[in-house]
Design an enzyme around this catalytic site. Structure first.
Site, mmCIF file in Angstrom:
data_model
loop_
_atom_site.group_PDB
_atom_site.id
_atom_site.type_symbol
_atom_site.label_atom_id
_atom_site.label_comp_id
_atom_site.label_asym_id
_atom_site.label_seq_id
_atom_site.Cartn_x
_atom_site.Cartn_y
_atom_site.Cartn_z
ATOM 1 N N ALA A 1 0.849 -1.186 0.000
ATOM 2 C CA ALA A 1 0.000 0.000 0.000
ATOM 3 C C ALA A 1 0.886 1.238 0.000
ATOM 4 C CB ALA A 1 -0.885 0.012 1.236
ATOM 5 N N MET A 2 0.265 2.392 -0.204
ATOM 6 C CA MET A 2 1.052 3.622 -0.272
ATOM 7 C C MET A 2 0.312 4.767 0.411
ATOM 8 S SD MET A 2 3.790 5.061 -1.243
ATOM 9 C CE MET A 2 4.073 6.771 -0.825
ATOM 10 N N GLU A 3 1.071 5.509 1.206
ATOM 11 C CA GLU A 3 0.503 6.498 2.114
ATOM 12 C C GLU A 3 0.320 7.879 1.503
ATOM 13 O OE1 GLU A 3 3.639 5.139 2.404
ATOM 14 O OE2 GLU A 3 5.091 6.630 3.065
ATOM 15 N N HIS B 1 -0.985 1.248 9.407
ATOM 16 C CA HIS B 1 0.371 1.665 9.026
ATOM 17 C C HIS B 1 0.315 2.871 8.073
ATOM 18 C CE1 HIS B 1 4.662 0.854 7.930
ATOM 19 N NE2 HIS B 1 4.275 1.423 6.793
ATOM 20 N N GLU B 2 -0.478 2.733 7.022
ATOM 21 C CA GLU B 2 -0.521 3.832 6.039
ATOM 22 C C GLU B 2 -1.125 5.078 6.666
ATOM 23 O OE1 GLU B 2 1.285 3.173 3.593
ATOM 24 O OE2 GLU B 2 1.265 1.004 3.864
ATOM 25 N N GLU C 1 9.801 4.437 7.977
ATOM 26 C CA GLU C 1 9.274 3.075 7.898
ATOM 27 C C GLU C 1 9.467 2.287 9.202
ATOM 28 O OE1 GLU C 1 7.212 2.425 5.883
ATOM 29 O OE2 GLU C 1 7.591 3.705 4.150
#
Ligand code: HT7
Ligand code: ZN
Length: 881
Positions: A271-273, A306-307, A329
């Site tokens: 995934a990407m934040e 997390h994201e 991270e």
């Protein structure tokens, strides 16, 4: 390929204050117009060229302050790396004077199989810009220390792509000519370009809202392709929990009026934040009992958190350069681990995290790719999204908390945010905030950022003096040499230690944190009333290997009595490792395997039949360490077949010895499920019961007898959810019987219309123990449902196979050549994925000579491949050096 070095960091020559982007999306050509409002960095000389990164862009036009520039000495040019150069002599001498650089480029997302930049996934367009994908969209200073304000306008066909999304708030939208429509967005927070996102698609969504502590009402919306929209509720629930938790635990509130998430099928990572517009791999967001296991549900909640947490640790405070990746991270993994510990069982989560660390990060730290959590150099940054940067990085953050206490850690976090909100900073800035907030000396702690390799902590002696009532332990440390780093210095290691009564198993003293700083130190415990048993490295307080000679009886005692849940589990793992190692040594010497020690079998039986422990903990305590973890405990070179056979032998021995009890416990759990009317439930006790029951089935299947085959088929047919059904499939996967094929076929029939279920179907076969697994994998890659361009399917077949230690290392080298062939093919499409598989071949030095030579030969084949990507070449070079 060029190597970048951490110590070569220089600030940019120019800053980009504002970015106005315009996307005109058409089939096969998207035109991107960008206006960059820039000014010179005061530290750089007047007249410096402005050099903008770009990759795979077709340049149409360049303007400076509205005037078209021509290519040449008086206009723009390209340097030897094909970057766009705006000649410094054209730019203002005054650093306060803003100037505008406007570029127009054409790109082709439909042919972008690297999945970096703007690309097409199924029917939608989406972006992935971390680490260096923005330069594949437009010319830019593609580095995280350049933070800018963005506006975005996007236009596309209204009927084909009704949903248009980008970061921040939508400020206008409407119809355009020729059946097209547009939307524009403004993001009020300056951000580095790696957080930019754009999505254009035919999507459906679910929405909800969340009111922050200070009263901001945030609209939450999660989008997917229409056929998946019913599987988004768990993600929404998870998101709200994460938002609340970050407010309560870290005082961090969300800072925009909208938070959007989009699920896409083709994605290189999880995934990407992106700011206000997270993009998720469908595998990490879609959840339903029919398609997802309990572990999937837990992972989804963890990744959503997390994201989301990145909004503060990564987005508001970002990295100065990519060498600092662990700053965001490692810290964010630590935060998501803490969140997951609070949402379910803290001990179970800790065990799961350490299983992962040992099976993925420890081997990395012992191999050719070993690097410190803050690497010193790289060729392709994408190769450094590693277990070391993420998982070891999280352990390093956890050590601050262990050393400074939870309260002290929170003070450090608060100071970090106060000092650095809106900035791009370094790991040293983080360490300084922790030290300053606690007036603590963390100088030596820097070595955790400088040194690669897993430290070994050895308990040299442990002795009790009854006359002084003193217990003394002598502890030493050393870190093995790693490539390019022969010399290691002592680290600052927190060792959480407890003392237990040998008589009662009760704690004699509460746990304390010993701080090991030198090569060898003596720690004395006073007022210890009796000779204790020491429980050392509790809760896995540092990412080390612990060497502590203990008898099987002492380990069995700790398995039964340690008051630290983690160490109770750990004692069982240590005992199992001793037994498997012993069996391995015998097999390697050509001898027959030894009988299992009685104390080990009885300790295992005791765990199996216990009724007073959490069933999840019970499941993990019955599980033997995996082969990847065991490799680290065995002296190289490894014989992978002996290791596999040794572990199987021990598994089988335990199951044969405890067959009756296994079946009794399994049946009891089955009756419990039936007594509840066979209703699927997702509460913790139901999950734990499923976990244990499924694990017991898989254990029993090691006997491969008709009775267990029948049981596994029944388990499959009566399964209430994916967790049950996939476990039955795993139980049958290694047994060469007709029932296996029938269940595989049945599963396929139920799954062929669902990409994620198909991934499970592929993976279970690629992980099988059957002798023809290599041939099966080759067939699977020709299966109509396999897609080389889809990372999830590649991971399900090739990733699962490369992790199948036994067959990847098949004696005739067929596993190696299979993986090498795939790397060569995939490298032409998607270098990021190809290089991840190359890592498996790079470990050739660790295995016995015959296999080692064959692996090396495959690496050499890669080295000699024409046009190999930088990503894969970096791994090959490191592997061969
Ligand atoms: N920060 C994100 C990293 C990421 C990524 C990196 C390289 C190539 C593709 C990628 N997709 C996402 C994910 C994270 O750690 O949160
Ligand atoms: Zn992350």
């Amino acid at each position: 390929p060029k190597e970048k070095k951490r110590l070569d960091y220089r600030p940019p020559e120019y800053w980009i204050k504002k970015v106005d982007l315009d996307f005109d999306v058409h089939k096969d050509t998207t035109t991107v117009r960008s206006v960059l409002t820039c000014y010179r960095n005061r530290g750089s000389p007047s007249g410096a060229d402005l050099v903008l990164h770009g990759e795979d862009l077709t340049l149409k036009e360049v303007k400076l302050n509205g005037k078209v520039l021509s290519e040449g000495a008086e206009g723009y040019g390209h340097d030897e790396d094909k970057q766009l150069v705006i000649r410094g002599k054209l730019l203002p001498a005054d650093p306060d004077e803003l100037f505008k650089v406007e570029t127009t480029v054409a790109i082709c997302p439909e042919k972008n199989f690297q999945l970096s930049g703007l690309y097409k996934s199924g029917g939608m367009y989406c972006t992935q810009c971390e680490a260096e994908g923005f330069r594949r969209i437009t010319y830019f200073l593609d580095r995280p220390d350049v933070m800018s304000l963005y506006t975005v306008r996007v236009e596309a066909s209204k009927s084909e792509y009704p949903v248009l999304l980008s970061n921040g708030n939508q400020i206008s939208s409407g119809d355009a000519a020729d059946g097209r429509h547009y939307a524009s967005f403004e993001d009020p927070h300056p951000k580095p370009c790696y957080l930019f996102a754009l999505v254009v698609g035919n999507l459906k969504s679910i929405h909800s809202d969340f009111t922050t502590t200070s009263g901001r009402k945030v609209r939450l919306e999660i989008f997917s392709e229409p056929h998946n929209v019913a599987k988004l509720d768990w993600a929404m629930e998870s998101l709200k929990k994460a938002m609340k938790w970050d407010e309560e635990k870290f005082g961090r509130e969300y800072d925009l009026d909208v938070f959007n998430i989009v699920a896409v099928d083709d994605f290189n990572m999880g995934a990407m934040e992106n700011k206000g517009l997270n993009v998720f791999n469908t595998a990490l967001i879609l959840a339903s009992p029919d398609t997802s296991t309990d572990a999937d549900y837990e992972r989804i909640m963890g990744v959503i958190a997390h994201e989301y947490f990145h909004n503060w640790t990564g987005n508001r405070v970002t990295c100065r350069d990519w060498f600092q990746l662990t700053l965001k991270e490692g810290l964010t993994v630590f935060r998501d681990q803490e969140f997951s510990r609070d949402m379910a069982s803290a001990a179970v989560k800790r065990i799961e995290d350490i299983i992962m660390l040992r099976s993925r990060q420890f081997p990395e730290d012992a191999g050719p790719m070993a690097h410190p959590i803050r690497p010193e150099s790289y060729i392709a940054m994408d190769n450094f999204y590693t277990a070391t940067v993420y998982e070891k990085g999280a352990e390093v953050i956890r050590m601050y908390q262990t050393l400074l206490s939870k309260h002290g850690f929170r003070k450090g976090m608060d100071l970090y945010f106060t000092r650095h909100d809106g900035q791009a900073v370094t790991c040293d800035d983080f360490r300084a905030a922790m030290a300053d907030a606690n007036t603590s000396d963390l100088k030596q702690f820097e070595r955790w950022y400088l040194q690669a390799g897993t430290p070994v902590v050895t308990v040299e002696s442990a002795s009790y003096d009854p006359s002084l009532k003193q217990f003394t332990i002598v502890v030493s440390q050393s870190t093995p040499a790693t490539p390019g780093q022969a010399e290691k210095h002592p680290l600052h290691i927190p060792i959480k230690t407890g003392l237990l009564s040998k008589a009662t198993g009760k704690e004699l003293q509460p746990s304390m944190v010993l701080e090991l700083k030198g090569e060898k130190e003596t720690f004395v415990f006073d007022n210890v009333p009796e000779e204790p048993i020491a429980s050392i490295l509790r809760d896995f307080s540092a990412p080390c290997r612990l060497k502590f000679e203990r008898s099987p009886d002492d380990l069995a005692f700790l398995m039964a009595h340690d008051t630290d849940d983690f160490n109770r589990w750990e004692a069982g793992q240590t005992l199992a490792t001793i037994v498997i190692k012993d069996t391995y040594n015998k097999l390697s010497a050509g001898e027959s395997p030894p009988a299992l020690p009685g104390v080990f079998v009885e300790a295992w039986r005791k765990v199996l039949t216990a009724t007073d422990i959490d069933r999840s903990l019970q499941t993990y305590s019955l599980r033997l360490p995996d082969e990847k973890t065991l490799i680290g405990e065995i002296a190289a070179p490894i014989a992978p077949d002996h290791l596999h056979n040794a572990r199987q032998h021990v598994r089988k021995g335990l199951v044969e010895a405890c067959k009756k009890e296994l079946r009794e416990v399994y049946d009891k759990l089955t009756q419990e499920v039936a007594a509840e009317g066979g209703v699927f439930k997702v509460d913790e006790p139901s999950i734990a019961r499923r976990r244990l029951r499924n694990a017991l089935l898989i254990s029993m299947a090691v006997l491969q007898d008709p009775e267990t085959v029948k049981l596994a088929v029944e388990h499959f047919e009566t399964g209430l959810c994916m967790s049950d059904r996939i476990s039955a499939l795993y139980a049958l996967a290694d047994i060469p019987v007709a029932e296996r094929e029938a269940v595989i076929q049945k599963f396929y029939g139920d799954s062929k219309d669902d990409k994620l279920k198909m991934c499970k179907w592929f993976a279970v076969q690629a992980q099988s123990d059957l002798p023809d697994t290599v041939e099966r994998v080759k067939e699977l890659m020709k299966h109509p449902d396999f897609e080389l361009k889809n990372p999830n399917k590649l991971r399900a077949v090739v990733g699962a196979f490369a992790n199948n230690n036994f067959h990847f290392h098949r004696k005739d080298g067929a596993g190696y050549s299979l993986v090498c062939d795939v790397i060569k093919e995939v490298d032409k499409l998607n270098p990021q994925m190809a290089s991840r598989f190359a890592v498996f071949l790079a470990g050739w030095k660790n295995v016995e000579p015959v296999r080692s030579a064959m692996m090396k030969a495959q690496l050499e084949r890669l080295r000699d491949t024409e046009n190999l990507s930088n990503d894969t070449m970096e791994i090959v070079i490191k592997g061969l050096s």
